[in-house]
Design a protein around this motif. Structure first.
Motif, PDB file in Angstrom:
ATOM      1  N   PHE A 129      25.083 -34.127  61.270  1.00 56.00           N
ATOM      2  CA  PHE A 129      25.024 -34.164  62.726  1.00 56.00           C
ATOM      3  C   PHE A 129      25.162 -32.744  63.263  1.00 56.00           C
ATOM      4  N   TYR A 130      24.566 -32.511  64.434  1.00 50.60           N
ATOM      5  CA  TYR A 130      24.632 -31.162  64.995  1.00 50.60           C
ATOM      6  C   TYR A 130      24.832 -31.208  66.503  1.00 50.60           C
ATOM      7  N   ASP A 131      25.316 -30.104  67.017  1.00 50.89           N
ATOM      8  CA  ASP A 131      25.671 -29.926  68.427  1.00 50.89           C
ATOM      9  C   ASP A 131      26.834 -30.835  68.815  1.00 50.89           C
ATOM     10  N   GLY A 132      27.352 -30.610  70.024  1.00 50.19           N
ATOM     11  CA  GLY A 132      28.545 -31.324  70.463  1.00 50.19           C
ATOM     12  C   GLY A 132      28.347 -32.803  70.649  1.00 50.19           C
ATOM     13  N   ASP A 133      27.101 -33.236  70.843  1.00 52.50           N
ATOM     14  CA  ASP A 133      26.834 -34.662  71.055  1.00 52.50           C
ATOM     15  C   ASP A 133      26.446 -35.376  69.762  1.00 52.50           C
ATOM     16  N   HIS A 134      26.613 -34.707  68.627  1.00 57.23           N
ATOM     17  CA  HIS A 134      26.417 -35.308  67.293  1.00 57.23           C
ATOM     18  C   HIS A 134      25.016 -35.900  67.109  1.00 57.23           C
ATOM     19  N   LYS A 135      24.010 -35.124  67.443  1.00 60.61           N
ATOM     20  CA  LYS A 135      22.638 -35.581  67.169  1.00 60.61           C
ATOM     21  C   LYS A 135      22.422 -35.617  65.660  1.00 60.61           C
ATOM     22  N   PRO A 136      21.678 -36.605  65.155  1.00 56.55           N
ATOM     23  CA  PRO A 136      21.486 -36.710  63.699  1.00 56.55           C
ATOM     24  C   PRO A 136      20.657 -35.562  63.141  1.00 56.55           C
ATOM     25  N   MET A 137      21.080 -35.094  61.990  1.00 57.00           N
ATOM     26  CA  MET A 137      20.392 -34.021  61.260  1.00 57.00           C
ATOM     27  C   MET A 137      19.987 -34.578  59.904  1.00 57.00           C
ATOM     28  N   SER A 138      18.728 -34.421  59.534  1.00 58.14           N
ATOM     29  CA  SER A 138      18.244 -34.930  58.264  1.00 58.14           C
ATOM     30  C   SER A 138      17.237 -33.926  57.704  1.00 58.14           C
ATOM     31  N   ILE A 139      17.656 -33.191  56.677  1.00 58.13           N
ATOM     32  CA  ILE A 139      16.823 -32.127  56.114  1.00 58.13           C
ATOM     33  C   ILE A 139      16.562 -32.440  54.647  1.00 58.13           C
ATOM     34  N   HIS A 140      15.319 -32.706  54.312  1.00 57.88           N
ATOM     35  CA  HIS A 140      14.916 -32.995  52.939  1.00 57.88           C
ATOM     36  C   HIS A 140      13.895 -31.950  52.510  1.00 57.88           C
ATOM     37  N   THR A 141      14.044 -31.418  51.303  1.00 54.50           N
ATOM     38  CA  THR A 141      13.061 -30.464  50.799  1.00 54.50           C
ATOM     39  C   THR A 141      12.516 -30.946  49.458  1.00 54.50           C
ATOM     40  N   GLY A 142      11.342 -30.451  49.132  1.00 56.16           N
ATOM     41  CA  GLY A 142      10.704 -30.788  47.868  1.00 56.16           C
ATOM     42  C   GLY A 142       9.255 -30.353  47.905  1.00 56.16           C
ATOM     43  N   SER A 143       8.656 -30.232  46.743  1.00 55.92           N
ATOM     44  CA  SER A 143       7.259 -29.827  46.685  1.00 55.92           C
ATOM     45  C   SER A 143       6.360 -30.923  47.243  1.00 55.92           C
ATOM     46  N   THR A 144       5.221 -30.523  47.785  1.00 54.30           N
ATOM     47  CA  THR A 144       4.271 -31.468  48.341  1.00 54.30           C
ATOM     48  C   THR A 144       2.967 -31.412  47.546  1.00 54.30           C
TER      49      THR A 144
ATOM     50  N   HIS B  11       9.047 -32.968  60.590  1.00 51.22           N
ATOM     51  CA  HIS B  11       8.864 -31.519  60.505  1.00 51.22           C
ATOM     52  C   HIS B  11       7.843 -31.138  59.437  1.00 51.22           C
ATOM     53  N   THR B  12       7.122 -30.082  59.715  1.00 46.02           N
ATOM     54  CA  THR B  12       6.001 -29.684  58.876  1.00 46.02           C
ATOM     55  C   THR B  12       6.488 -29.002  57.605  1.00 46.02           C
ATOM     56  N   ALA B  13       5.561 -28.881  56.633  1.00 47.37           N
ATOM     57  CA  ALA B  13       5.879 -28.168  55.399  1.00 47.37           C
ATOM     58  C   ALA B  13       6.237 -26.717  55.688  1.00 47.37           C
ATOM     59  N   VAL B  14       5.619 -26.135  56.694  1.00 46.97           N
ATOM     60  CA  VAL B  14       5.925 -24.747  57.057  1.00 46.97           C
ATOM     61  C   VAL B  14       7.365 -24.633  57.523  1.00 46.97           C
ATOM     62  N   GLN B  15       7.822 -25.592  58.321  1.00 49.92           N
ATOM     63  CA  GLN B  15       9.214 -25.572  58.760  1.00 49.92           C
ATOM     64  C   GLN B  15      10.151 -25.884  57.599  1.00 49.92           C
ATOM     65  N   MET B  16       9.762 -26.814  56.729  1.00 45.55           N
ATOM     66  CA  MET B  16      10.599 -27.152  55.581  1.00 45.55           C
ATOM     67  C   MET B  16      10.827 -25.942  54.691  1.00 45.55           C
ATOM     68  N   ILE B  17       9.799 -25.134  54.499  1.00 38.65           N
ATOM     69  CA  ILE B  17       9.909 -24.020  53.567  1.00 38.65           C
ATOM     70  C   ILE B  17      10.896 -22.968  54.069  1.00 38.65           C
ATOM     71  N   LYS B  18      11.177 -22.948  55.364  1.00 40.11           N
ATOM     72  CA  LYS B  18      12.212 -22.040  55.878  1.00 40.11           C
ATOM     73  C   LYS B  18      13.580 -22.419  55.307  1.00 40.11           C
ATOM     74  N   PHE B  19      13.869 -23.713  55.254  1.00 46.12           N
ATOM     75  CA  PHE B  19      15.120 -24.171  54.648  1.00 46.12           C
ATOM     76  C   PHE B  19      15.127 -23.875  53.147  1.00 46.12           C
ATOM     77  N   VAL B  20      13.979 -24.094  52.493  1.00 48.28           N
ATOM     78  CA  VAL B  20      13.853 -23.828  51.055  1.00 48.28           C
ATOM     79  C   VAL B  20      14.175 -22.369  50.758  1.00 48.28           C
ATOM     80  N   ASP B  21      13.595 -21.456  51.523  1.00 50.17           N
ATOM     81  CA  ASP B  21      13.808 -20.023  51.296  1.00 50.17           C
ATOM     82  C   ASP B  21      15.249 -19.607  51.565  1.00 50.17           C
ATOM     83  N   ASN B  22      15.902 -20.265  52.512  1.00 42.51           N
ATOM     84  CA  ASN B  22      17.312 -19.968  52.767  1.00 42.51           C
ATOM     85  C   ASN B  22      18.198 -20.440  51.624  1.00 42.51           C
ATOM     86  N   LEU B  23      17.946 -21.651  51.123  1.00 41.00           N
ATOM     87  CA  LEU B  23      18.813 -22.236  50.101  1.00 41.00           C
ATOM     88  C   LEU B  23      18.516 -21.704  48.707  1.00 41.00           C
TER      89      LEU B  23
END
Length: 290
Positions: free
Chosen positions: A172-187, A259-271
């Motif tokens: 969850f993120y922000d003060g109102d606890h909006k759901p956060m769901s981040i999945h990565t993997g090859s496409t 979210h697009t593969a381009v956006q997903m790869i930002k998380f991949v590169d960070n992790l």
């Protein structure tokens, strides 16, 4: 009596000599990998939307978030000796050489590599995710890993059935606890769902390379290598500063089905690092215990 003393002394020397040589001549032993998932230097505690005990994390940009689920796949493990020799550990067998790290399961944070050849090791390499050549949902070839990845409390498979999820992060993120769901993997890319036409799309696999602060000595000893995974890097990595938002269509980076593969790869590169200039990502070595 004098001869008896000489005999006993000789026997003692031989025993010590044989014992020492036995230790030195150990041909293999185990190496334990111990994973610690943190946000900065604080060990992560999971929790639901209204959890008072979950670790509250704040990105460098000031966005508050916390995790309710935290899983990732480690595979393709190799140890590098002091002389540069690389020793692979079941790199082509997901059943024997891969694991799913799950913050909710303490047992999953310890992984024993068995029968590692004796020697001094200065470096460890492993994959965050699964190499493209074996990243298929193969129940026949790797039944144990397939079952573990597909379990109801794990769900480390893509719904569209072409490969494994490499990381699965819920929260969850922000003060109102909006759901956060981040999945990565090859496409993959293909035509009309026909597996025979599949080709590599985005490659989310990352090769991690970590130098050990001191050599791990395998033989008479069975060392433990403690590895830290710092999830502060999720939003505040060396590659990208990310602000989570539930936008419209392709602007949404907080839910994996949009979210697009381009956006997903930002998380991949960070992790996992960007695959070129950064081969560490969120990982570092805490210590080596010989």
């Amino acid at each position: 009596m004098k001869n008896l003393k000489k005999y006993l002394l000789s026997a003692l020397v031989c025993f010590i000599f044989i014992s020492c040589n036995s230790d030195d001549a150990a041909v293999a032993n185990n190496v334990t990998l111990s994973f610690k998932n943190t946000f900065g230097n604080t060990e992560i505690i999971l929790g639901g939307a209204a959890s008072a005990s979950a670790t509250v994390n704040t990105s460098d940009a000031g966005q508050v978030h916390h995790f309710s689920e935290l899983k990732y796949v480690i595979s393709n493990i190799r140890l590098v000796k002091a002389d540069g020799t690389e020793v692979p550990y079941h790199v082509n067998d997901l059943d024997k050489g891969a694991m799913i790290i799950d913050q909710s399961q303490a047992a999953s944070l310890q992984y024993i590599m068995r029968n590692i050849p004796s020697g001094e090791y200065r470096q460890i390499k492993f994959g965050l995710g699964v190499r493209s050549d074996i990243n298929t949902l193969d129940q026949v070839r790797f039944p144990k890993f397939y079952a573990a990845a597909g379990a109801n409390d794990t769900e480390m498979m893509w719904e569209w059935g072409t490969g494994y999820r490499f990381t699965k992060i819920e929260g969850f993120y922000d003060g109102d606890h909006k759901p956060m769901s981040i999945h990565t993997g090859s496409t993959v890319e293909g035509t009309n769902g026909d597996p025979s036409t599949y080709t590599q799309g985005v490659d989310a696999y990352r090769n991690i390379v970590l130098d050990l602060p001191q050599n791990a000595i395998v033989g008479s000893k069975a060392p433990r290598i403690a590895i830290k995974a710092d999830f502060h890097q999720l939003l505040s990595g060396k590659a990208n500063s990310i602000t989570l938002s539930t936008g419209e269509g392709m602007d949404d980076n907080a839910t994996p089905n949009i979210h697009t593969a381009v956006q997903m790869i930002k998380f991949v590169d960070n992790l996992g690092g960007n695959g070129t200039t950064d081969s560490k990502g969120m990982f570092s070595i805490l210590n080596v215990e010989n």
